[in-house]
Design a protein around this motif. Structure first.
Motif, short mmCIF file in Angstrom:
data_model
loop_
_atom_site.label_atom_id
_atom_site.label_comp_id
_atom_site.label_asym_id
_atom_site.label_seq_id
_atom_site.Cartn_x
_atom_site.Cartn_y
_atom_site.Cartn_z
N VAL A 18 0.86 -1.17 0.00
CA VAL A 18 0.00 0.00 0.00
C VAL A 18 0.90 1.23 0.00
CG1 VAL A 18 -1.74 1.29 1.30
CG2 VAL A 18 -1.81 -1.21 1.28
N ALA A 19 0.54 2.27 -0.75
CA ALA A 19 1.33 3.51 -0.79
C ALA A 19 0.41 4.72 -0.89
CB ALA A 19 2.30 3.49 -1.96
N VAL A 20 0.88 5.85 -0.35
CA VAL A 20 0.11 7.09 -0.37
C VAL A 20 1.01 8.23 -0.85
CG1 VAL A 20 -1.23 8.74 0.97
CG2 VAL A 20 -1.32 6.30 1.55
N LEU A 21 0.56 8.97 -1.86
CA LEU A 21 1.26 10.16 -2.35
C LEU A 21 0.42 11.40 -2.03
CD1 LEU A 21 2.53 9.20 -5.95
CD2 LEU A 21 3.62 8.76 -3.75
N ASP A 22 1.10 12.52 -1.80
CA ASP A 22 0.38 13.77 -1.58
C ASP A 22 0.15 14.50 -2.90
OD1 ASP A 22 2.78 15.02 -2.25
OD2 ASP A 22 3.26 15.63 -0.20
N GLU A 23 -0.36 15.71 -2.85
CA GLU A 23 -0.69 16.44 -4.07
C GLU A 23 0.53 16.85 -4.89
OE1 GLU A 23 -4.66 18.55 -4.57
OE2 GLU A 23 -3.76 19.50 -2.80
N ALA A 24 1.70 16.83 -4.24
CA ALA A 24 2.92 17.15 -4.96
C ALA A 24 3.57 15.90 -5.56
CB ALA A 24 3.91 17.84 -4.03
N GLY A 25 2.94 14.74 -5.35
CA GLY A 25 3.51 13.49 -5.85
C GLY A 25 4.58 12.93 -4.94
N LYS A 26 4.63 13.39 -3.70
CA LYS A 26 5.62 12.91 -2.74
C LYS A 26 5.05 11.76 -1.93
CE LYS A 26 8.32 14.42 1.29
NZ LYS A 26 8.60 15.55 2.22
N LEU A 27 5.88 10.75 -1.68
CA LEU A 27 5.45 9.61 -0.89
C LEU A 27 5.32 10.01 0.58
CD1 LEU A 27 4.90 6.50 -1.05
CD2 LEU A 27 7.30 6.18 -0.41
N VAL A 28 4.12 9.87 1.14
CA VAL A 28 3.90 10.25 2.54
C VAL A 28 3.54 9.05 3.40
CG1 VAL A 28 3.24 12.62 2.02
CG2 VAL A 28 1.48 10.84 2.03
N GLY A 29 3.36 7.89 2.78
CA GLY A 29 3.06 6.69 3.55
C GLY A 29 3.23 5.46 2.70
N GLU A 30 3.80 4.41 3.29
CA GLU A 30 3.97 3.16 2.54
C GLU A 30 4.10 2.00 3.51
OE1 GLU A 30 6.91 0.90 -0.63
OE2 GLU A 30 7.71 2.39 0.77
N ALA A 31 3.54 0.87 3.14
CA ALA A 31 3.69 -0.36 3.93
C ALA A 31 3.60 -1.54 2.97
CB ALA A 31 2.61 -0.45 5.00
N ARG A 32 4.38 -2.55 3.23
CA ARG A 32 4.35 -3.75 2.40
C ARG A 32 4.74 -4.97 3.22
NH1 ARG A 32 9.18 -2.48 -1.89
NH2 ARG A 32 8.37 -0.35 -1.73
N LYS A 33 4.29 -6.12 2.78
CA LYS A 33 4.64 -7.37 3.45
C LYS A 33 4.85 -8.46 2.42
CE LYS A 33 3.38 -10.43 7.29
NZ LYS A 33 4.07 -11.57 6.66
N ILE A 34 5.99 -9.12 2.51
CA ILE A 34 6.27 -10.25 1.62
C ILE A 34 5.49 -11.46 2.12
CG2 ILE A 34 8.07 -11.81 0.77
CD1 ILE A 34 10.04 -9.50 0.96
N LEU A 35 4.88 -12.18 1.21
CA LEU A 35 4.09 -13.35 1.59
C LEU A 35 5.00 -14.44 2.15
CD1 LEU A 35 1.53 -13.63 -1.35
CD2 LEU A 35 1.52 -12.12 0.64
N ASP A 36 4.45 -15.22 3.06
CA ASP A 36 5.22 -16.28 3.72
C ASP A 36 5.28 -17.52 2.83
OD1 ASP A 36 5.60 -14.76 6.07
OD2 ASP A 36 3.61 -15.34 6.80
N VAL A 37 6.49 -18.03 2.64
CA VAL A 37 6.71 -19.26 1.88
C VAL A 37 7.53 -20.20 2.75
CG1 VAL A 37 7.67 -20.30 -0.20
CG2 VAL A 37 6.68 -18.01 -0.31
N LYS A 38 7.08 -21.43 2.91
CA LYS A 38 7.78 -22.38 3.75
C LYS A 38 9.18 -22.68 3.20
CE LYS A 38 3.62 -24.68 5.49
NZ LYS A 38 2.85 -25.94 5.58
#
Length: 317
Positions: A18-38
């Motif tokens: 998930v990512a969030v950009l502001d009106e200037a196109g700047k990244l103001v929030g991001e989160a990610r998770k790699i899926l679990d593989v045995k």
């Protein structure tokens, strides 16, 4: 007053983001998770991907949105692998379901694009180019090894036409199969890169490179790598050989493509394209042919949602 933002969501084969950009196109929030593989496994079934994305998305959304005074203007989400008719993968249903629900609840404009377009947008957003109207896009990952002609359209979107690529194994599959055989955790790309960095370049295990005009084959180099490993090859030296074989394969394919389509700019995206050794090799070799190579920051080259947020932001502008 609430801050106007642009939300991106991507549920690829091995990363929820998930990512969030502001009106200037700047990244103001991001989160990610790699899926679990045995350990010892080389992937996941689509049903398991959907389950993990469905579980991950609420946590990631809470991480980037909770406590923020945001007004979501537009949402970009990956809905399918490539911008082609009948391109489909169940993993993307998790992301599109959340995006459609949010758009309906907030009135935000919804943009459903392909995962490949997400990669292109993230690459251009991070690298700051290419600014050319036509350029080559190399999308190299676990599920894709495509050379694409990108052409900017009047509406600001890009027309993507596949003009070359692998006829068998994808680059990421090559890396992962060798990496798992070396005892590395899947997905093995970052681990193989670290292992290769410990190798003596003079002792690098040589692997064949198979390029025919705009198409490449990676099954032969993979078979050769397994034979070398069975014969007792050093793991680090073999990992370096895998990197070199891929870097040289990409270089020759892109060189041929640039000449064929008369372009002088290339954008590298995808998890495999985030490898620093491969980037350096391709950039230096193509520079000798006066072809400029654009490389996004590594974390925006591999799977992420920033490109979808950037697309929603760019379309609004």
């Amino acid at each position: 007053m609430k801050q106007k933002v642009y939300l991106g969501i991507d549920t690829s084969c091995y990363t929820t983001s998930v990512a969030v950009l502001d009106e200037a196109g700047k990244l103001v929030g991001e989160a990610r998770k790699i899926l679990d593989v045995k350990p010892g496994r080389c992937g996941l079934q689509q049903s398991e991907m959907v389950f993990q994305h469905t579980r991950n998305l609420p946590n990631l959304m809470e991480e980037v949105l909770t406590g923020k005074e945001y007004e979501i203007v537009a949402i970009g989400v990956s809905g399918y692998p490539r911008p082609l008719e009948n391109s489909y993968m169940p993993a993307f249903l998790a992301g599109t379901g959340v995006a459609r629900t949010l758009a309906a609840a907030t009135g935000a404009k919804l943009h459903i694009v392909s995962h490949q377009e997400n990669h292109l947008e993230a690459g251009v957003w991070s690298a700051g180019g290419p600014e050319a109207e036509r350029f080559l896009l190399l999308h190299a990952s676990g599920g894709t090894t495509d050379m694409i002609l990108a052409e900017k359209q009047a509406d600001g979107r890009f027309k993507l036409t596949e003009v070359g690529g692998s006829i068998d194994l994808h680059a990421g599959q090559f890396i992962d199969r060798v990496g798992v055989a070396l005892g590395l955790q899947f997905p093995t790309g970052p681990h193989l890169e670290k292992l290769a960095a410990t190798a003596d370049e003079a002792q690098m295990v040589e692997l064949p490179v198979s390029v025919r005009k705009l198409n490449v084959s990676l099954s032969g180099p993979a078979t050769a790598a397994f034979r070398k490993l069975e014969a007792g090859a050093d793991g680090a030296a073999l990992a370096l050989g895998v990197q070199y074989a891929l870097a040289e394969t990409f270089t020759r394919m892109l060189r041929n493509g640039a000449a064929e389509y008369k372009v002088n700019a290339v954008l590298l995206v995808g998890g495999v394209a985030s490898n620093s050794y491969i980037r350096k090799h391709v950039t230096e070799k193509l520079a000798k042919r006066r072809v400029s190579v654009w490389v996004p920051e590594g974390r925006f080259s591999c799977d992420n949602a920033t490109g979808n947020a950037a697309f929603a932001w760019r379309m609004n502008k």
